[in-house]
Write a protein that holds these residues in place. Structure first.
Motif, PDB file in Angstrom:
ATOM      1  N   ALA A   1       0.824  -1.217   0.000  1.00 34.75           N
ATOM      2  CA  ALA A   1       0.000   0.000   0.000  1.00 34.75           C
ATOM      3  C   ALA A   1       0.853   1.259   0.000  1.00 34.75           C
ATOM      4  N   ASN A   2       2.022   1.211   0.650  1.00 34.36           N
ATOM      5  CA  ASN A   2       2.888   2.393   0.746  1.00 34.36           C
ATOM      6  C   ASN A   2       4.108   2.323  -0.169  1.00 34.36           C
ATOM      7  N   ASN A   3       4.201   1.233  -0.937  1.00 34.33           N
ATOM      8  CA  ASN A   3       5.317   1.036  -1.862  1.00 34.33           C
ATOM      9  C   ASN A   3       6.669   1.196  -1.145  1.00 34.33           C
ATOM     10  N   PHE A   4       6.797   0.520  -0.002  1.00 35.10           N
ATOM     11  CA  PHE A   4       7.990   0.638   0.822  1.00 35.10           C
ATOM     12  C   PHE A   4       9.207   0.031   0.135  1.00 35.10           C
ATOM     13  N   THR A   5      10.347   0.656   0.361  1.00 35.01           N
ATOM     14  CA  THR A   5      11.638   0.119  -0.067  1.00 35.01           C
ATOM     15  C   THR A   5      12.660   0.407   1.021  1.00 35.01           C
ATOM     16  N   GLY A   6      13.791  -0.274   0.935  1.00 39.86           N
ATOM     17  CA  GLY A   6      14.915   0.029   1.815  1.00 39.86           C
ATOM     18  C   GLY A   6      14.591  -0.009   3.284  1.00 39.86           C
ATOM     19  N   SER A   7      14.990   1.053   3.995  1.00 41.41           N
ATOM     20  CA  SER A   7      14.845   1.083   5.450  1.00 41.41           C
ATOM     21  C   SER A   7      13.386   1.043   5.882  1.00 41.41           C
ATOM     22  N   ALA A   8      12.465   1.508   5.029  1.00 38.98           N
ATOM     23  CA  ALA A   8      11.049   1.465   5.399  1.00 38.98           C
ATOM     24  C   ALA A   8      10.580   0.026   5.566  1.00 38.98           C
ATOM     25  N   VAL A   9      11.063  -0.882   4.726  1.00 37.86           N
ATOM     26  CA  VAL A   9      10.711  -2.294   4.850  1.00 37.86           C
ATOM     27  C   VAL A   9      11.273  -2.868   6.146  1.00 37.86           C
ATOM     28  N   LEU A  10      12.518  -2.517   6.462  1.00 43.44           N
ATOM     29  CA  LEU A  10      13.137  -3.012   7.693  1.00 43.44           C
ATOM     30  C   LEU A  10      12.398  -2.507   8.927  1.00 43.44           C
ATOM     31  N   ASN A  11      12.034  -1.233   8.924  1.00 44.52           N
ATOM     32  CA  ASN A  11      11.292  -0.680  10.062  1.00 44.52           C
ATOM     33  C   ASN A  11       9.930  -1.339  10.210  1.00 44.52           C
ATOM     34  N   LEU A  12       9.282  -1.619   9.077  1.00 44.42           N
ATOM     35  CA  LEU A  12       7.971  -2.281   9.121  1.00 44.42           C
ATOM     36  C   LEU A  12       8.097  -3.678   9.711  1.00 44.42           C
ATOM     37  N   LEU A  13       9.074  -4.442   9.257  1.00 44.23           N
ATOM     38  CA  LEU A  13       9.271  -5.790   9.781  1.00 44.23           C
ATOM     39  C   LEU A  13       9.578  -5.770  11.276  1.00 44.23           C
ATOM     40  N   GLN A  14      10.429  -4.825  11.678  1.00 41.19           N
ATOM     41  CA  GLN A  14      10.809  -4.771  13.093  1.00 41.19           C
ATOM     42  C   GLN A  14       9.626  -4.359  13.971  1.00 41.19           C
ATOM     43  N   SER A  15       8.844  -3.398  13.503  1.00 42.47           N
ATOM     44  CA  SER A  15       7.686  -2.965  14.292  1.00 42.47           C
ATOM     45  C   SER A  15       6.644  -4.076  14.397  1.00 42.47           C
ATOM     46  N   GLN A  16       6.445  -4.843  13.312  1.00 42.44           N
ATOM     47  CA  GLN A  16       5.492  -5.947  13.358  1.00 42.44           C
ATOM     48  C   GLN A  16       5.988  -7.053  14.280  1.00 42.44           C
ATOM     49  N   ALA A  17       7.303  -7.274  14.285  1.00 41.00           N
ATOM     50  CA  ALA A  17       7.853  -8.283  15.193  1.00 41.00           C
ATOM     51  C   ALA A  17       7.641  -7.883  16.646  1.00 41.00           C
ATOM     52  N   LYS A  18       7.837  -6.607  16.968  1.00 37.13           N
ATOM     53  CA  LYS A  18       7.595  -6.140  18.334  1.00 37.13           C
ATOM     54  C   LYS A  18       6.123  -6.247  18.709  1.00 37.13           C
ATOM     55  N   ALA A  19       5.246  -5.991  17.720  1.00 40.12           N
ATOM     56  CA  ALA A  19       3.811  -6.068  17.987  1.00 40.12           C
ATOM     57  C   ALA A  19       3.365  -7.495  18.287  1.00 40.12           C
ATOM     58  N   MET A  20       4.126  -8.492  17.823  1.00 40.64           N
ATOM     59  CA  MET A  20       3.779  -9.899  18.031  1.00 40.64           C
ATOM     60  C   MET A  20       4.554 -10.491  19.194  1.00 40.64           C
ATOM     61  N   ALA A  21       4.856  -9.671  20.175  1.00 37.01           N
ATOM     62  CA  ALA A  21       5.664 -10.139  21.303  1.00 37.01           C
ATOM     63  C   ALA A  21       4.988 -11.285  22.056  1.00 37.01           C
ATOM     64  N   GLY A  22       3.663 -11.363  22.022  1.00 39.24           N
ATOM     65  CA  GLY A  22       2.953 -12.430  22.728  1.00 39.24           C
ATOM     66  C   GLY A  22       2.947 -13.754  22.010  1.00 39.24           C
ATOM     67  N   ASP A  23       3.316 -13.787  20.758  1.00 38.49           N
ATOM     68  CA  ASP A  23       3.347 -15.018  19.959  1.00 38.49           C
ATOM     69  C   ASP A  23       4.797 -15.283  19.577  1.00 38.49           C
ATOM     70  N   ASN A  24       5.451 -16.125  20.318  1.00 47.11           N
ATOM     71  CA  ASN A  24       6.881 -16.361  20.102  1.00 47.11           C
ATOM     72  C   ASN A  24       7.175 -16.924  18.724  1.00 47.11           C
ATOM     73  N   THR A  25       6.267 -17.780  18.211  1.00 49.85           N
ATOM     74  CA  THR A  25       6.513 -18.389  16.908  1.00 49.85           C
ATOM     75  C   THR A  25       6.512 -17.342  15.805  1.00 49.85           C
ATOM     76  N   VAL A  26       5.476 -16.498  15.793  1.00 56.01           N
ATOM     77  CA  VAL A  26       5.369 -15.463  14.771  1.00 56.01           C
ATOM     78  C   VAL A  26       6.462 -14.422  14.945  1.00 56.01           C
ATOM     79  N   ARG A  27       6.743 -14.039  16.186  1.00 56.37           N
ATOM     80  CA  ARG A  27       7.790 -13.051  16.432  1.00 56.37           C
ATOM     81  C   ARG A  27       9.135 -13.559  15.929  1.00 56.37           C
ATOM     82  N   SER A  28       9.431 -14.833  16.219  1.00 59.36           N
ATOM     83  CA  SER A  28      10.696 -15.408  15.751  1.00 59.36           C
ATOM     84  C   SER A  28      10.760 -15.429  14.235  1.00 59.36           C
ATOM     85  N   LEU A  29       9.643 -15.737  13.572  1.00 59.56           N
ATOM     86  CA  LEU A  29       9.601 -15.737  12.111  1.00 59.56           C
ATOM     87  C   LEU A  29       9.901 -14.357  11.545  1.00 59.56           C
ATOM     88  N   LEU A  30       9.241 -13.315  12.079  1.00 58.57           N
ATOM     89  CA  LEU A  30       9.441 -11.958  11.575  1.00 58.57           C
ATOM     90  C   LEU A  30      10.853 -11.453  11.866  1.00 58.57           C
TER      91      LEU A  30
END
Length: 639
Positions: A195-224
Motif C-alpha cells: 500500500a505504501n510502496n515501501f523500499t529500503g529502510s522502510a521495509v526493515l522498520n515495518l518488519l521490526q515494528s510488526q515483530a515487536k507487535a507480536m511479542a505475545g506469539d513467540n513463533t510469529v515473532r521469531s519468524l518476523l
C-alpha cells in the motif's frame, strides 16, 4: 536460500488415523467426481451425501491452499491500487458452492484466510523480485520464497495423506492452524508494504515494528525477526562499505545516507556558499530504527574515511599551523611585513580602483615577505593579494549568512565616490584539501573582512603619527579595542580546538570564532561602522592638513638682500619691510590652515561624542560593546 521456520508443521506421515472404510470412500468419491467432470456434467455439491461432500471439499481446499480454483471453491480478485506499472491485488476472496453442507462451509471458511495469504504472498514475491525494487525487497522476497517452499511442502504432505485416505476436514484444519498465524502476520506486512510502496529502510522498520507487535506469539515473532535479519543483510552490506571504506555503494537509493555527487571538494576554495562538507553526504528520512541512535556517528565515520581515502591514509595536515599563519597575516599578529609593504606600495595603493595593477601589488607583497621575518614562515608563499571592487560597509551588507543589525533604515550603503586601494586592498590565502573543509572560501572571506578593517585603520594610524593627540584617541578607540577582541577570542578557539573530537566540532569552533570577531569588530553593525569610517576620514583630513602646515613652515622663502647702491641703514629698512610682509602672508596662511585643523578637531570630537550614546544604548543588546563604550566615554572626558 534454505530457511527453517518454527511455524512449519511437522508430523508423522506414517501414522494412520482414518479407517479403511473412509479410505475406500475417498477413492470412490474421487472416481465418481472425475467421471462427471470427464462427461462435462458438473453436479452441485449439495447433490452428494455429507461423506462425499467432505471428500470433495478437502480436494478443493488442497488446491485452494496453493491458489488454484476447485470444482466447488472459486477465487474472486479485486485490484485496489496501482504503483507505476505494477498492480497489486489488495483483496483476494475464496467462495464456496452455496449448496454445500453448512458445517463443511464453516470449516472451509476457517481455512480460507490461509489460502488468501498464500496468494497475496506469492504475488508480492513475484513483483518485489524485480531489479528496480531494491536490494532489501529482493532479500525480503527471497525469505518469503523460502517460507512458501515450506508451506508448499506442508500442502504436499497433506495431499499425500488425503490420497492415502488418512485426512479428514478436521485433520486438515488441525494441521493448518500452526501455519495460519505466521501467514496472516506476513500477509499484514505485505499489505502495508504494498500500500505504501515501501523500499529500503522502510521495509526493515515495518518488519521490526510488526515483530515487536507480536511479542505475545513467540513463533510469529521469531519468524518476523528472521525475515528482518535476512532483509537487512543486503542493507548491512551497504553500511559495511561506508563505515570501512567511506564509499556508498547504493544502486537503488535505499541507504539512509544520501550522496550529492554534484558537490565537489574544489568548491570549498572557490564558492562562498560551498556546502561540500555538510551536504555532500547527509542523512535522509527513514533511518532504520535499530540504527537511529548511532546514525550521526555512522555518517561522520564514513565522511572521515572518505577524506582519508582521497588524501591517502598516511597523510597528516597541520591545521593549527595554518590557522596561526592566517592569524599572523590576516589578523596582523605580525606587523613588520605589513609596515614594509605599506611603505613600498604606498604609491600604488593610493590610486583609484581602475588604475591599480594587482600584479604589481603581488610582487611588492612578495618583496615585503622575503625581506622581513615572514620569510622564515614556510607558509608565506601561500599568501596572495587582491583588490575588492566595493567598500567594506557595502561588502559586509552583501555577505550571505551574516546577520547585519541596524537601528534605522537610513544607513547609507552607497559606494564612496572616491575609493582607492587603501580601502579595498585585501590579502588571501591558498588552502589545499582537506584543510579547505575548515578554512573554506566562506571562512577566508570573514578573515578578509577583519583584515580590511585593520589594514585601513593601520593606514590611518600611520598618517596620524605626527598629530599625537588625535592619534592617541584613535589608538584607544580602535586598536586597543580590536586587540582585546582578537587575542582573547583566538585563545578561546585554540583551547577548544585542542579538545575537539570531530571535524564538525572543529568547523563549529572556527566559525564561532570568526563570527564573534566580525561582530565585536563592529562589522555586523552598519550604524557603528559608518561612524567609525567617518572618524577615520576626519583623521586622514586632519593628518593631511597638519603635514601640510609642518612642511610649509619649514619651507619659508629666503629674503633677498638690497642692492649695493643702498647704504647700511637703508638696507636694514628694506629687509625689515620685506620680512614683515612675508611674515604677514605666512601668518594669514597659517591662520587659515590652523582654523581648518581646529575645524577637523571639532568635527572629530562631535562624532566621538555622538558615538558614546549609540554605544551605550547598543550595549544593552550587545554586551561586548560595554567596554568600548567605556573607552569612548573615558576618552571624551579626558579630552
Amino acid at each position: 536460500m534454505e530457511m527453517s521456520y518454527p511455524s512449519t508443521p511437522r508430523w508423522n506421515i506414517e501414522r494412520p488415523f482414518l479407517t479403511g472404510r473412509f479410505h475406500q470412500e475417498t477413492k470412490a468419491a474421487s472416481r465418481f467426481a472425475d467421471s462427471f467432470s470427464n462427461n462435462g456434467a458438473e453436479m452441485a455439491i449439495g447433490c452428494y451425501d455429507a461423506g462425499v461432500q467432505e471428500l470433495l471439499v478437502i480436494d478443493d481446499l488442497l488446491s485452494a491452499l496453493v491458489g488454484i480454483e476447485g470444482r466447488y471453491i472459486s477465487i474472486k480478485r479485486r485490484v485496489n491500487h496501482v504503483h507505476g506499472n505494477d498492480t497489486y491485488d489488495s483483496t483476494v476472496t475464496f467462495q464456496v458452492d452455496a449448496s454445500m453442507d453448512l458445517a463443511l462451509q464453516e470449516m472451509a471458511k476457517r481455512i480460507f484466510p490461509l489460502c488468501e495469504s498464500f496468494v497475496l504472498t506469492g504475488q508480492f514475491v513475484e513483483s518485489r523480485s524485480q531489479f528496480k525494487n531494491g536490494l532489501v525487497n529482493h532479500a525480503f522476497a527471497a525469505s518469503l520464497r523460502a517460507l512458501l517452499l515450506d508451506y508448499e511442502a506442508m500442502v504436499a504432505q497433506l495431499e499425500h495423506q488425503f490420497r492415502l485416505g488418512r485426512l479428514s476436514i478436521q485433520g486438515l484444519w488441525f494441521y493448518c492452524q500452526p501455519m495460519l498465524g505466521s501467514m496472516q502476520a506476513v500477509s499484514a506486512v505485505i499489505h502495508k508494504a504494498s500500500a505504501n510502496n515501501f523500499t529500503g529502510s522502510a521495509v526493515l522498520n515495518l518488519l521490526q515494528s510488526q515483530a515487536k507487535a507480536m511479542a505475545g506469539d513467540n513463533t510469529v515473532r521469531s519468524l518476523l525477526e528472521k525475515m528482518t535479519q535476512c532483509a537487512s543483510n543486503a542493507y548491512l552490506g551497504i553500511l559495511e562499505r561506508w563505515v570501512y571504506e567511506g564509499v556508498i555503494d547504493d544502486p537503488y537509493g535505499e541507504f539512509f545516507i544520501a550522496e550529492d555527487k554534484s558537490l565537489l571538494k574544489e568548491s570549498l576554495t572557490q564558492d562562498y556558499d560551498a556546502k561540500y562538507w555538510r551536504q555532500r553526504y547527509s542523512l535522509k528520512d527513514g533511518i532504520p530504527s535499530f540504527l537511529a541512535n548511532i546514525a550521526g556517528k555512522i555518517l561522520t565515520t564514513g565522511k572521515y574515511l572518505n577524506v582519508m581515502r582521497e588524501c591517502g591514509h598516511s597523510a597528516q595536515y597541520d591545521l593549527m599551523g595554518k590557522l596561526r599563519s592566517i592569524k599572523r597575516y590576516l589578523l596582523l599578529d605580525q606587523g613588520d611585513f605589513l609596515v614594509h609593504f605599506m611603505d613600498i606600495a604606498r604609491e600604488e595603493l593610493m590610486k583609484q580602483l581602475d588604475e591599480i595593477t594587482v600584479e604589481k601589488l603581488q610582487s611588492l607583497l612578495d618583496i615585503a615577505l622575503r625581506s622581513t621575518a615572514a620569510a622564515a614562515d614556510p607558509c608565506h608563499e601561500d599568501l596572495t593579494c587582491s583588490v575588492e571592487r566595493s567598500s567594506l560597509l557595502k561588502r559586509m551588507a552583501t555577505l550571505k549568512g551574516v546577520e547585519i543589525k541596524t537601528s534605522s533604515d537610513s544607513v547609507d550603503l552607497e559606494q564612496p565616490v572616491s575609493i582607492t586601494g587603501l580601502e579595498t586592498f585585501s590579502l588571501s590565502y591558498k588552502v589545499q584539501w582537506p584543510l579547505s573543509i575548515v578554512i573554506s572560501r566562506k571562512a577566508l572571506t570573514k578573515y578578509q573582512m577583519v583584515f580590511r578593517l585593520l589594514f585601513h585603520c593601520k593606514h590611518v594610524e600611520r598618517q596620524l603619527c605626527g598629530a599625537w593627540q588625535v592619534h592617541q584617541i584613535l589608538s584607544v578607540l580602535l586598536q586597543t579595542h580590536w586587540f582585546q577582541v582578537l587575542e582573547p577570542n583566538w585563545h578561546v578557539m585554540h583551547n577548544r580546538l585542542q579538545t575537539a573530537k570531530s571535524i564538525d566540532e572543529v568547523i563549529q569552533h572556527h566559525d564561532f570564532f570568526l563570527d564573534k570577531c566580525l561582530r565585536e569588530c563592529l562589522l555586523h553593525l552598519p550604524d557603528l561602522l559608518k561612524k567609525v569610517e567617518r572618524l577615520k576620514s576626519l583623521c586622514l583630513q586632519y593628518a593631511a592638513a597638519t603635514q601640510w602646515l609642518i612642511s610649509s613652515s619649514t619651507d619659508l622663502p629666503k629674503l633677498e638682500e638690497p642692492s649695493d647702491g643702498f647704504s647700511g641703514s637703508e638696507k636694514f629698512k628694506q629687509l625689515k619691510l620685506r620680512s614683515l610682509s612675508q611674515v604677514q602672508k605666512v601668518m594669514i596662511r597659517d591662520a587659515t590652515v590652523t582654523e581648518s585643523i581646529l575645524k577637523f578637531e571639532r568635527e572629530f570630537n562631535n562624532e566621538l561624542q555622538s558615538l558614546g550614546p549609540i554605544l551605550s544604548s547598543s550595549s544593552q543588546a550587545e554586551p561586548y560593546l560595554t567596554h568600548l563604550a567605556q573607552l569612548v566615554l573615558g576618552v571624551g572626558f579626558d579630552k
